[in-house]
Each structure stands twice: as C-alpha cells, then as structure tokens.
Design an enzyme around this catalytic site. Structure first.
Site, mmCIF file in Angstrom:
data_model
loop_
_atom_site.group_PDB
_atom_site.id
_atom_site.type_symbol
_atom_site.label_atom_id
_atom_site.label_comp_id
_atom_site.label_asym_id
_atom_site.label_seq_id
_atom_site.Cartn_x
_atom_site.Cartn_y
_atom_site.Cartn_z
ATOM 1 N N GLU A 150 -4.926 48.465 32.779
ATOM 2 C CA GLU A 150 -3.925 48.754 34.167
ATOM 3 C C GLU A 150 -4.034 47.014 34.625
ATOM 4 O O GLU A 150 -2.699 47.031 35.764
ATOM 5 C CB GLU A 150 -5.081 49.622 35.127
ATOM 6 N N HIS B 13 -20.364 52.759 11.703
ATOM 7 C CA HIS B 13 -20.407 53.228 11.334
ATOM 8 C C HIS B 13 -18.060 53.460 10.902
ATOM 9 O O HIS B 13 -18.134 55.050 10.347
ATOM 10 C CB HIS B 13 -20.985 54.200 10.508
ATOM 11 N N LYS C 231 5.753 59.430 35.017
ATOM 12 C CA LYS C 231 5.539 60.622 36.376
ATOM 13 C C LYS C 231 6.452 60.847 36.647
ATOM 14 O O LYS C 231 6.659 61.690 37.137
ATOM 15 C CB LYS C 231 4.563 59.507 37.875
#
Ligand code: PA5
Length: 490
Positions: free
Chosen positions: A305, A349, A457
């Site tokens: 961000e 893994h 938004k």
C-alpha cells in the site's frame, strides 16, 4: 542488550553473481543519493507540523506518554477481567497489526486453552472481510453477555468494518440488554467520520457506553499498530512499554545517516537497487517461525500500500519550507515491489520450488529467530534427528534455504531476532516502517497514501447508490462498465 541484526551478505554480486547481485562499489557510489534521502526524511520528521501534514507522526509512537500507557493498561486489564470474549472489528491497517501481535506475542493456541490465557479473554477478529461464513458462525457461538466489542476504523467509514459493526451492534443489543453499549469501544479519529459521530451520540446518553480511544493525527492505518494496537496488547497481557522500548531503540538506530549503521536504510537501499537495476520486483517475506507469519502479512500490506504507486511524488514548499506532496500525474510510473508473505519451513514445500527455479525476479527476506520461547528435543534412536532440538533444525533449514538460493544466484537477506519478545517485535515493526519510508524517499513516492484502493470502493458505492458520490466518478463507471460476454465464460 542484544539488538536485531540485519545480514545482507547474500545480496552482493560476490555471493549471487554480477547479474543478480549488488556490487559493493554501488553502495559507495550512491552515497549522495542516500544522504539526500536521509536529509529530506530528517527534515520532515523534525517538524511536528510536517509530520502531521504528511502522515509521519508514527515516528513518535514509540515515545507515548507513560500516563497514556497506564490508562490503556488499566482499561485493557478491566476488559480482560470482565469478559470471556473480545471481538475486534477492523480491516487493513486496523486489523493486520493486531493479528500480527496476537500471533507473535500471545502463546500459540491462546484461544484454545484456558491455561494459556491465564484468565484473559479469547480474542476474535472479524470485519476484515465480507465473508458471511466467518461472522455468521462466530455470532452463533459467542455469548453476547460475555463479549466485549472493539471496533477500529481510523476513517470510521470503511465498508467492511461498517457492515460488521452494523450486524454486531444489534446482536449485542438483543443478547446483552439495554446497557449493551457498555460492551462497545471504538478506536477512531477524534473528530471525523461516521463511527465517531455514532460514538459521540451514544456516549452522550450514557457515559459508560460507546467509550472510545482517539487515533493520533498524522498516523496512517498501516503505520498505526503502536497506537491503535495498544489496547489489544493490554488485553492479552503484553507489556506495552517493552514493545515501545524496542521500537524506540530501532528508531535511534534508524536515525543515523551512515547506511552501514542504519539497518532500515541499508535494507531499503539494497532492495531499491535490486528492484530497479536487477529486475527484482517480487519480495518474498519468509520468517522461519509460524508465529511471525502474520507479521509477514502485516509487512506485505505496508509494502504494497505504501510503495505500489502509479505516480511519483511532486513536492512543493511554502515560504517557510513546509511541504505539500502531490501526485505527479504528468507521468505514469507504476512503481513498487510486490510482496508475498510466506513462512519457513512450511513454504519450503510449496513456493520455494518457484523461488529456486522460477523466474529470477525475487528477493527473499528471511526472519530468523535465535531463541524460541519453547524447545522440543527429539528422542534418541530417530536416525539423524536423534537428540536434535527443533530450534536447531528450524535454523538449519533457514541456513540451508539461504545456501540453496545463493547456489542458484538468487539474492536474499536475513533479519535476525534474538527472540520473539515484545521488545524485539516492536523493534521489527519499526524497522520495517522506517525501511518503507526510506524506500519511498529513494523511489520519490508518497508512501503514506493509498489512492489505488479507491477504485473498488467507488464502484461499490456506485452500485450501492451511496448518496453524494462524485458525479465524475459515477459517470466514469457508467461509461466504462465491466463487460462480461457469455462466450468468454465457459
Ligand atoms: O493503511 C491504511 O490506511 C489502510 O489499510 C486502512 O487501515 C484500511 O483501509 C482501513 O481503514 P480504516 O481504519 O479507516 O477503516
């Protein structure tokens, strides 16, 4: 006292080759760039007005007044004593730091076993998604009479948090009775936002209801764990002063201009070279510790961000030297490394295969812990594992992963924590915050805004018919709708 160490051996060309590593001369040759970035950061940090205007007040969070800490410890102690469950509602910067603290500093399996909680409440987080399969289940299981709700939102306007609180409040009212408001506390902006308004109205009717803690001005969500997260620390019994002392000590280390003495600057600088000159846009954050995985998630948000930006920063100053930062919209730069949070040994893994043999476009940040809170010794007659302790095996796996990466000419760095204590955790957080701020300087970005999250938004607000949505935005969404051709859905 030991401090966190930053080992950057495996970033140099001497380890991973000239194509993928930094040449030591490059560090020396960049002293001017480093000093310029340092001088600018120092200048804006030294002025309170600049810190507040530009959202850098977080640098002073380690120095919270003793009286404030005492008030929060007391409040946290009261909540812990009285309630069986504490439900935190919040998202992004209003969630990730708390979750990171919970996992790193409370005993693992804290919620499951009373002996680990030592009389303290079980902790739940929600409002960090709109997934009905979490909150619905939780509210069916929790007893509202025994639940304390802490809603966190700096803006007080965030949809996910609002939605969760809109459901939790009536649930509490129905289950806990008319004084249900005494079981609610909000952490939000002192003056603005819908949550603040709601709290003020309800609190004026009953001083014990809808209590609130104000968030400091000039501290953005993702930089605010050492502010908004303190009550959570107090509730789970973590000594706030120790977290802040660790952060304060890191702040001191990260205030010096000499990059060889400043771990955050060195981290940011080397990553910037690798990103810009050696095509390494992917940042793998890999603590070798299960309990630090959420801290890696927290840092992923901080990095993404803060530094994932479309535009550079345009700085202008008034006659007193006070700066205003704007986006330089004349040029699209699309900068920022892409974080991926992982953890060893689990992800050895899974994504490790790609780290080793996939595109060589990554830098791995390991976090290594020297001493764990617990130890397990493997019994004898178990072959090569006989008599070995877990922490030795875990750190051996970390060393082995460093080696395997170096062997394939893949750069990595290692942050070494003496242990996962409140002190070192606070220190680690501040290290990453300072590194992010410095990286923002080196890239000439505003690391403290997040304009890119507005798009989704706005689209939601448009579809939800939010009153007052900017006409220009509404027109843009109307003119460029999402196109879903059925022939492309099979
Ligand atoms: O770092 C940030 O500013 C964001 O991630 C916010 O924390 C997040 O969007 C939640 O915002 P708020 O605390 O206003 O609800």
């Amino acid at each position: 006292m030991k401090e966190i160490k930053f080992d950057f051996n495996n970033l140099f060309s001497s380890s991973v080759g000239a194509l993928h590593g930094v040449r030591q001369e490059e560090v020396a040759a960049s002293s001017e760039v480093i000093l310029k970035a340092h001088a600018h950061l120092k200048k804006i940090i030294s002025s309170r007005q600049e810190r507040i205007n530009l959202s850098l007040e977080w640098v002073n969070l380690p120095f919270a007044a003793k009286e404030i800490i005492a008030v929060i410890q007391k409040l946290g102690g009261e909540i812990a004593k009285k309630y069986e469950f504490v439900l935190f509602l919040g998202i992004g910067g209003s969630y990730l730091g708390l979750k990171a603290a919970q996992d790193a500093l409370a005993p693992w399996y804290y919620n499951e076993f009373a002996a680990l909680r030592k009389g303290r409440p079980r902790i739940y987080f929600d409002g960090n998604n709109l997934d009905p399969d979490t909150l619905a289940v939780l509210l069916k299981q929790l007893n509202p009479k025994k639940t304390f709700v802490i809603v966190i939102s700096k803006s007080g306007e965030t949809t996910e948090t609002k939605a969760a609180f809109s459901v939790v409040e009536p649930w509490l009212k129905k289950g806990a009775g008319k004084n249900y408001g005494r079981q609610i506390l909000a952490i939000t902006d002192p003056a603005s936002g819908a949550l603040r308004q709601k709290v003020n109205i309800e609190h004026s009717k009953d001083k014990l209801s809808f209590r609130s803690l104000p968030l400091l001005k000039g501290v953005g969500g993702r930089f605010s764990e050492l502010n908004m997260g303190l009550l959570h620390l107090a509730i789970i019994g973590v000594k706030i002063e120790q977290v802040l002392a660790g952060a304060a000590s890191m702040r001191k280390r990260c205030s010096v201009a000499d990059i060889f003495k400043n771990p955050a600057y060195m981290y940011a600088f080397l990553h910037t070279i690798l990103y810009r000159k050696k095509s390494k846009p992917i940042a793998i954050i890999m603590p070798f510790s299960e309990t630090l995985k959420s801290t890696a998630d927290w840092y992923s948000q901080l990095l993404a961000e803060s530094l994932g930006k479309k535009y550079s920063r345009k700085v202008t100053s008034d006659k007193f030297g006070n700066e205003t930062w704007k986006m330089d919209t004349a040029h699209i730069v699309n900068l920022g490394r892409t974080p991926i949070a992982a953890r060893g040994t689990n992800d050895l893994h899974s994504i490790q295969q790609n780290n080793i043999e996939g595109v060589n476009d990554k830098v791995v940040t390991f976090i290594k812990v020297e001493k764990f809170k617990n130890e397990i010794k493997i019994p004898s007659a178990r072959g090569i594992l006989s008599g070995k302790v877990y922490s030795h095996l875990l750190n051996l796996a970390e060393e082995a992963t460093e080696w395997a990466l170096v062997h394939e000419q893949r750069p990595s760095v290692t942050i070494i924590l003496p242990e996962i204590s409140p002190y070192y955790w606070g220190s680690l957080l501040f290290f990453f915050e300072m590194a992010t701020a410095f990286e923002g300087e080196l890239l000439n970005l505003n690391a403290f805004d997040q304009p890119g999250v507005e798009g989704y938004k706005n689209y939601m607000y448009f579809k939800l018919k939010k009153p007052g949505l900017c006409e220009k935005i509404a027109a843009e969404i109307k003119s460029k709708p999402l196109v879903k051709k059925t022939k492309f859905i099979i």
